[in-house]
Design a protein around this motif. Structure first.
Motif, short mmCIF file in Angstrom:
data_model
loop_
_atom_site.label_atom_id
_atom_site.label_comp_id
_atom_site.label_asym_id
_atom_site.label_seq_id
_atom_site.Cartn_x
_atom_site.Cartn_y
_atom_site.Cartn_z
N MET A 1 -23.13 12.87 -12.28
CA MET A 1 -22.88 11.77 -13.17
C MET A 1 -23.35 12.12 -14.57
O MET A 1 -24.28 12.87 -14.76
CB MET A 1 -23.63 10.54 -12.68
N GLU A 2 -22.68 11.55 -15.52
CA GLU A 2 -22.97 11.81 -16.93
C GLU A 2 -23.39 10.49 -17.60
O GLU A 2 -22.77 9.45 -17.38
CB GLU A 2 -21.73 12.36 -17.61
N ILE A 3 -24.44 10.55 -18.43
CA ILE A 3 -24.94 9.36 -19.10
C ILE A 3 -24.55 9.40 -20.58
O ILE A 3 -24.78 10.40 -21.25
CB ILE A 3 -26.47 9.26 -18.98
N HIS A 4 -23.96 8.31 -21.03
CA HIS A 4 -23.66 8.14 -22.45
C HIS A 4 -24.70 7.18 -23.03
O HIS A 4 -24.78 6.03 -22.61
CB HIS A 4 -22.26 7.56 -22.66
N HIS A 5 -25.47 7.65 -23.99
CA HIS A 5 -26.54 6.83 -24.56
C HIS A 5 -26.04 5.86 -25.63
O HIS A 5 -26.66 4.85 -25.88
CB HIS A 5 -27.64 7.71 -25.15
N PHE A 6 -24.95 6.18 -26.27
CA PHE A 6 -24.43 5.34 -27.36
C PHE A 6 -23.02 4.88 -27.03
O PHE A 6 -22.07 5.18 -27.75
CB PHE A 6 -24.45 6.10 -28.68
N GLU A 7 -22.88 4.14 -25.96
CA GLU A 7 -21.56 3.69 -25.52
C GLU A 7 -20.88 2.83 -26.59
O GLU A 7 -19.67 2.92 -26.78
CB GLU A 7 -21.69 2.89 -24.22
N TYR A 8 -21.62 2.00 -27.29
CA TYR A 8 -21.05 1.11 -28.30
C TYR A 8 -21.37 1.58 -29.71
O TYR A 8 -21.30 0.81 -30.65
CB TYR A 8 -21.56 -0.31 -28.10
N LEU A 68 -28.26 -2.02 -22.94
CA LEU A 68 -26.85 -2.44 -22.96
C LEU A 68 -25.95 -1.33 -23.49
O LEU A 68 -24.76 -1.30 -23.19
CB LEU A 68 -26.68 -3.69 -23.83
N GLY A 69 -26.51 -0.41 -24.26
CA GLY A 69 -25.73 0.68 -24.83
C GLY A 69 -25.55 1.87 -23.92
O GLY A 69 -24.87 2.81 -24.27
N PHE A 70 -26.17 1.85 -22.73
CA PHE A 70 -26.05 2.98 -21.80
C PHE A 70 -24.83 2.81 -20.92
O PHE A 70 -24.45 1.71 -20.54
CB PHE A 70 -27.29 3.06 -20.89
N SER A 71 -24.22 3.93 -20.58
CA SER A 71 -23.09 3.95 -19.66
C SER A 71 -23.23 5.19 -18.79
O SER A 71 -23.54 6.27 -19.29
CB SER A 71 -21.78 3.99 -20.43
N VAL A 72 -23.01 5.03 -17.48
CA VAL A 72 -23.06 6.16 -16.56
C VAL A 72 -21.65 6.40 -16.03
O VAL A 72 -21.10 5.56 -15.33
CB VAL A 72 -24.05 5.89 -15.40
N VAL A 73 -21.10 7.54 -16.41
CA VAL A 73 -19.74 7.88 -15.98
C VAL A 73 -19.76 8.22 -14.50
O VAL A 73 -20.61 8.96 -14.03
CB VAL A 73 -19.21 9.08 -16.81
N GLY A 74 -18.82 7.63 -13.76
CA GLY A 74 -18.72 7.90 -12.34
C GLY A 74 -19.40 6.85 -11.48
O GLY A 74 -19.39 6.94 -10.26
N ARG A 76 -20.03 2.54 -10.70
CA ARG A 76 -19.41 1.25 -10.88
C ARG A 76 -20.18 0.45 -11.93
O ARG A 76 -21.35 0.18 -11.77
CB ARG A 76 -19.43 0.46 -9.58
N SER A 77 -19.52 0.07 -13.00
CA SER A 77 -20.14 -0.76 -14.02
C SER A 77 -19.19 -1.91 -14.32
O SER A 77 -18.26 -1.78 -15.12
CB SER A 77 -20.45 0.05 -15.27
N GLY A 78 -19.38 -2.99 -13.64
CA GLY A 78 -18.48 -4.10 -13.81
C GLY A 78 -17.18 -3.86 -13.05
O GLY A 78 -17.18 -3.64 -11.85
N THR A 79 -16.08 -3.83 -13.77
CA THR A 79 -14.78 -3.67 -13.11
C THR A 79 -14.11 -2.36 -13.45
O THR A 79 -13.00 -2.12 -13.01
CB THR A 79 -13.85 -4.83 -13.51
N THR A 80 -14.73 -1.53 -14.28
CA THR A 80 -14.04 -0.31 -14.70
C THR A 80 -14.64 0.93 -14.02
O THR A 80 -15.82 0.99 -13.74
CB THR A 80 -14.15 -0.13 -16.22
N TRP A 81 -13.79 1.88 -13.75
CA TRP A 81 -14.20 3.20 -13.24
C TRP A 81 -13.79 4.23 -14.27
O TRP A 81 -12.74 4.14 -14.87
CB TRP A 81 -13.48 3.52 -11.92
N ARG A 82 -14.63 5.22 -14.43
CA ARG A 82 -14.28 6.29 -15.37
C ARG A 82 -14.13 7.59 -14.65
O ARG A 82 -14.78 7.96 -13.80
CB ARG A 82 -15.36 6.41 -16.44
#
Length: 82
Positions: A1-8, A68-74, A76-82
């Motif tokens: 999994m990959e973490i995005h620190h600045f999603e927004y 709130l600005g973190f995103s983990v690719v791969g 489940r975050s809400g309804t979207t999959w990356r």
């Protein structure tokens, strides 16, 4: 999994920093009032408000906003999959 620190972008770290500064100023303002209080009840009240402002407003809300600005690719975050 990959973490995005600045999603927004830079909005979440900027707001996070602003919340921590405002919460700290609020806590320090309440702490100054402790010295000006005339009774023990007033001192306890201002000290409790100072602790709540620094712990609740400054620290907790800063971390909440930053996360709130973190995103983990791969994952489940809400309804979207990356």
């Amino acid at each position: 999994m990959e973490i995005h620190h600045f999603e927004y972008g830079w909005i979440t770290p900027t707001l996070s920093y602003a919340l921590s500064v405002l919460g700290s100023l609020l806590g320090l303002t309440c702490a100054v009032r402790v010295r000006e209080a005339t009774t023990q009840a007033q001192r306890a009240w201002w000290l409790m408000l100072a602790a709540w402002a620094i712990g609740g407003t400054a620290i907790w809300s800063m971390h909440f906003m930053a996360m709130l600005g973190f995103s983990v690719v791969g994952s489940r975050s809400g309804t979207t999959w990356r």
